[in-house]
Design a protein around this motif. Structure first.
Motif, PDB file in Angstrom:
ATOM      1  N   GLY A 353       6.999 -18.597 -28.877  1.00  0.00           N
ATOM      2  CA  GLY A 353       7.619 -19.888 -29.146  1.00  0.00           C
ATOM      3  C   GLY A 353       8.971 -20.040 -28.464  1.00  0.00           C
ATOM      4  N   LEU A 354       9.631 -18.922 -28.189  1.00  0.00           N
ATOM      5  CA  LEU A 354      10.980 -19.031 -27.623  1.00  0.00           C
ATOM      6  C   LEU A 354      11.022 -19.789 -26.298  1.00  0.00           C
ATOM      7  N   PRO A 355      10.128 -19.491 -25.325  1.00  0.00           N
ATOM      8  CA  PRO A 355      10.164 -20.278 -24.083  1.00  0.00           C
ATOM      9  C   PRO A 355       9.973 -21.772 -24.337  1.00  0.00           C
ATOM     10  N   LEU A 356       9.220 -22.105 -25.394  1.00  0.00           N
ATOM     11  CA  LEU A 356       9.007 -23.526 -25.685  1.00  0.00           C
ATOM     12  C   LEU A 356      10.275 -24.167 -26.240  1.00  0.00           C
ATOM     13  N   GLY A 357      11.155 -23.333 -26.795  1.00  0.00           N
ATOM     14  CA  GLY A 357      12.402 -23.859 -27.346  1.00  0.00           C
ATOM     15  C   GLY A 357      13.457 -24.104 -26.278  1.00  0.00           C
ATOM     16  N   LEU A 358      13.198 -23.665 -25.057  1.00  0.00           N
ATOM     17  CA  LEU A 358      14.133 -23.897 -23.956  1.00  0.00           C
ATOM     18  C   LEU A 358      13.594 -25.036 -23.097  1.00  0.00           C
ATOM     19  N   ALA A 359      14.381 -26.081 -22.985  1.00  0.00           N
ATOM     20  CA  ALA A 359      13.883 -27.293 -22.340  1.00  0.00           C
ATOM     21  C   ALA A 359      13.348 -27.023 -20.941  1.00  0.00           C
ATOM     22  N   SER A 360      14.020 -26.163 -20.183  1.00  0.00           N
ATOM     23  CA  SER A 360      13.595 -25.968 -18.785  1.00  0.00           C
ATOM     24  C   SER A 360      12.198 -25.360 -18.716  1.00  0.00           C
ATOM     25  N   ALA A 361      11.887 -24.450 -19.635  1.00  0.00           N
ATOM     26  CA  ALA A 361      10.539 -23.877 -19.644  1.00  0.00           C
ATOM     27  C   ALA A 361       9.554 -24.837 -20.297  1.00  0.00           C
ATOM     28  N   ASP A 362      10.028 -25.567 -21.306  1.00  0.00           N
ATOM     29  CA  ASP A 362       9.135 -26.446 -22.050  1.00  0.00           C
ATOM     30  C   ASP A 362       8.591 -27.580 -21.184  1.00  0.00           C
ATOM     31  N   ILE A 363       9.406 -28.015 -20.189  1.00  0.00           N
ATOM     32  CA  ILE A 363       8.955 -29.102 -19.320  1.00  0.00           C
ATOM     33  C   ILE A 363       7.648 -28.714 -18.631  1.00  0.00           C
ATOM     34  N   HIS A 364       7.496 -27.430 -18.301  1.00  0.00           N
ATOM     35  CA  HIS A 364       6.249 -26.994 -17.666  1.00  0.00           C
ATOM     36  C   HIS A 364       5.152 -26.695 -18.676  1.00  0.00           C
ATOM     37  N   LEU A 365       5.566 -26.173 -19.824  1.00  0.00           N
ATOM     38  CA  LEU A 365       4.547 -25.700 -20.770  1.00  0.00           C
ATOM     39  C   LEU A 365       4.111 -26.774 -21.748  1.00  0.00           C
ATOM     40  N   HIS A 366       4.887 -27.830 -21.893  1.00  0.00           N
ATOM     41  CA  HIS A 366       4.613 -28.875 -22.865  1.00  0.00           C
ATOM     42  C   HIS A 366       3.171 -29.382 -22.758  1.00  0.00           C
ATOM     43  N   ASP A 367       2.525 -29.497 -23.920  1.00  0.00           N
ATOM     44  CA  ASP A 367       1.160 -30.032 -23.979  1.00  0.00           C
ATOM     45  C   ASP A 367       0.142 -29.243 -23.159  1.00  0.00           C
ATOM     46  N   THR A 368       0.428 -27.971 -22.888  1.00  0.00           N
ATOM     47  CA  THR A 368      -0.603 -27.148 -22.265  1.00  0.00           C
ATOM     48  C   THR A 368      -1.229 -26.249 -23.326  1.00  0.00           C
ATOM     49  N   TYR A 369      -2.223 -25.496 -22.924  1.00  0.00           N
ATOM     50  CA  TYR A 369      -2.867 -24.575 -23.859  1.00  0.00           C
ATOM     51  C   TYR A 369      -1.927 -23.460 -24.306  1.00  0.00           C
ATOM     52  N   TYR A 370      -0.836 -23.272 -23.567  1.00  0.00           N
ATOM     53  CA  TYR A 370       0.143 -22.272 -23.996  1.00  0.00           C
ATOM     54  C   TYR A 370       0.659 -22.611 -25.399  1.00  0.00           C
ATOM     55  N   VAL A 371       0.943 -23.912 -25.609  1.00  0.00           N
ATOM     56  CA  VAL A 371       1.430 -24.357 -26.914  1.00  0.00           C
ATOM     57  C   VAL A 371       0.378 -24.085 -27.994  1.00  0.00           C
TER      58      VAL A 371
END
Ligand code: CU
Length: 545
Positions: A353-371
């Motif tokens: 969850g930590l990478p998702l809490g950082l906006a720069s990483a979240d922009i790529h991971l948002h709404d992907t299967y990673y979440v």
């Protein structure tokens, strides 16, 4: 339990479709459409309802409504919850909410389909099923609110003599903090649900902007509303809601770990303080779900910081659990295996969850299967394993019989392997950029091609996971009918529900005589166990001399 199973079946059908798009779904195909396939709209509905049912009708009622209502009064030496009638009202409100949710499947245009998050404006222009969903949610929220008031009053007022705050079993603490989260986080969503209902039925525009096009036509509404307002109100609930799922799970794991390592929990006090801090922080992180809404760097910086901070107490609690294992003479029974399984699974869930809490990483991971992989590790092998641990652990308390260990172990090892088979490939797909909520799993996208072969593997793992649950269901019935009879204190435990109450507890009063408490919750292997030949000292045993 029924709802968990039902939500699981919805998922199985979706997974079938991801692995074999445009192939007939076995067994239940004819129920879904004339061609025997899951339609794209059907996929959306099932996705939305899988989330809704698992969270609001499955885990919360079992973790809080079930374990909380049953175990908490026993652990604090109370005859019952503080307000039995409020409890009843809460139950019936839940029941109506559940029936409405199920009924929505029979609407002519299908049930709600805008994701479990029901983002506006899509949800407002959706079919009638959405209205039923909103009514259902209002009842479920009311149920939770009534319940939470009851929990808070019970813990504050009904603790038995000598049971000070720092002598409470950790499970009671988790339920107490959870009740505050429910009480404070749910009202905004209840209001939001009423607003959305009015947008749908009364022609208001709380969440509808001006000049909204649907197809080629401008929607004929007053406009001027904000779709983002819905997201804020939703996530103000839904982030704390994650902790509503996880905290009782941690509480169960704490009880099972202390009991089966035969040691006090390591760092009990710091765990309690971490828990309270965690509860408080969970209200100031919600917009980390909304980094892509153009909030600007100042806001993003704030929510990134709070999100990093909230990981600290979680890590303290998890570390304390791990350290509690150190030097214990561990009994590897089924509840303990599930509790042990919870630790690394919840760890993976939390850390991803930590990478998702950082906006720069979240922009790529948002709404992907990673979440999807991330939060399922938290709630499925994490929380649900803890719930299984709780069921195996307290089953003898409820029935006076122990569940079968052989079947329990098959259930655990099978589930453990299959759970990881289902969810770990999601990280691979997500990092490759495959989006969630795709009806066919992304077959038409070039960037998804190298990771699509995982879909079949994940579906097979999910089917396997389903098969291993039969061992659990069979175990429940077999053990109920002819399980090994056990003494009241089946696990040689120290806490009141085991040490001072018969199994099953007496109707209406729980205890023959309400016990007084003289010591902390986990006195295993301490100073000669009060001079008796055993390795534990119950909480209600007076200090000698
Ligand atoms: Cu969150």
């Amino acid at each position: 339990m029924f709802f968990l199973l039902f939500g699981f079946c919805l998922m199985l059908i979706m997974r079938w479709n991801l692995a074999y798009p445009s192939e007939v779904v076995p067994i239940v195909g004819k129920l879904l459409s004339e061609e025997g396939m899951l339609t794209p709209d059907g996929y959306n509905s099932f996705g939305a309802m899988h989330g809704t049912i698992m969270v609001f009708l499955g885990v919360v009622p079992l973790a809080v409504g079930g374990f909380g209502n049953y175990v908490l009064p026993l652990q604090i030496g109370a005859p019952d919850m503080a307000f039995p009638k409020i409890n009843m009202a809460s139950y019936w409100s839940f029941f109506v909410g559940g029936v409405l949710m199920l009924a929505s499947f029979f609407m002519p245009q299908g049930t709600a389909s805008s994701g479990w998050t029901m983002y506006a404006p899509l949800s407002i222009i959706a079919e009638t099923g959405e209205t039923i969903w909103l009514f259902g949610m209002i009842f479920l929220i009311t149920s939770s609110l009534l319940g939470s008031v009851n929990f808070i009053a019970t813990v504050i007022q009904l603790r038995t003599k000598g049971l000070t705050w720092m002598r409470l079993p950790f499970f009671v603490w988790t339920q107490f903090v959870t009740a505050f989260l429910l009480l404070l986080a749910f009202p905004p969503l209840e209001v939001a649900a009423v607003f959305q209902l009015m947008d749908r039925l009364a022609g208001t525009s709380f969440f509808l902007p001006s000049g909204l096009y649907v197809g080629t036509e401008v929607l004929n509404v007053a406009g001027g509303g904000s779709p983002l307002l819905w997201q804020h109100l939703f996530w103000f609930l839904a982030h704390p809601e994650v902790y509503v799922l996880v905290l009782p799970a941690m509480g169960i794991v704490a009880e099972v770990l202390a009991n089966n390592t035969r040691k006090p929990l390591w760092g009990y006090r710091s765990m309690v303080y971490s828990l309270i801090f965690l509860g408080f922080m969970s209200f100031v992180v919600w917009a980390h779900h909304m980094f892509l809404t153009g909030m600007g760097t100042t806001m993003a910086a704030f929510f990134q910081t709070t999100t990093m901070i909230i990981s600290i107490p979680s890590i303290i609690i998890l570390s304390a659990f791990f350290i509690s294992l150190w030097g214990g003479s561990i009994r590897f029974n089924t509840p303990m295996l599930f509790a042990l399984g919870f630790l690394p699974m919840f760890g993976i869930g939390g850390l991803t969850g930590l990478p998702l809490g950082l906006a720069s990483a979240d922009i790529h991971l948002h709404d992907t299967y990673y979440v999807i992989g991330h939060f399922h590790y938290v709630v499925a092998p994490g929380t649900i394993f803890a719930l299984f641990a709780g069921i195996y652990y307290w089953f003898p308390k409820v029935t006076g019989k122990r569940m079968n260990e052989g079947l329990g172990k098959i259930h655990f090892y099978g589930s453990f392997i299959c759970m990881n088979g289902v969810f770990s490939p999601m990280f691979i797909q997500g990092l490759a950029g495959v989006s969630r909520r795709l009806y066919d799993g992304g077959t038409t996208y070039l960037h998804a091609q190298p990771v699509l072969q995982w879909n079949e593997f994940m579906t097979m793992a999910a089917l396997g996971l389903g098969l291993f649950q039969f061992f659990f269901i069979a175990n429940l019935f077999i053990s109920l009918a002819k399980g090994e009879k056990v003494s009241s204190n089946a696990w040689d435990a120290t806490t009141l529900e085991w040490a001072a109450a018969p199994s099953p507890p007496l109707p209406h009063v729980n205890f023959e005589k309400v016990p007084d408490v003289y010591r902390g919750p986990y006195e295993y292997n301490t100073d000669g166990a009060n001079g008796q030949n055993r390795d534990f000292t119950p909480q209600h045993e007076a200090v000698k001399g």
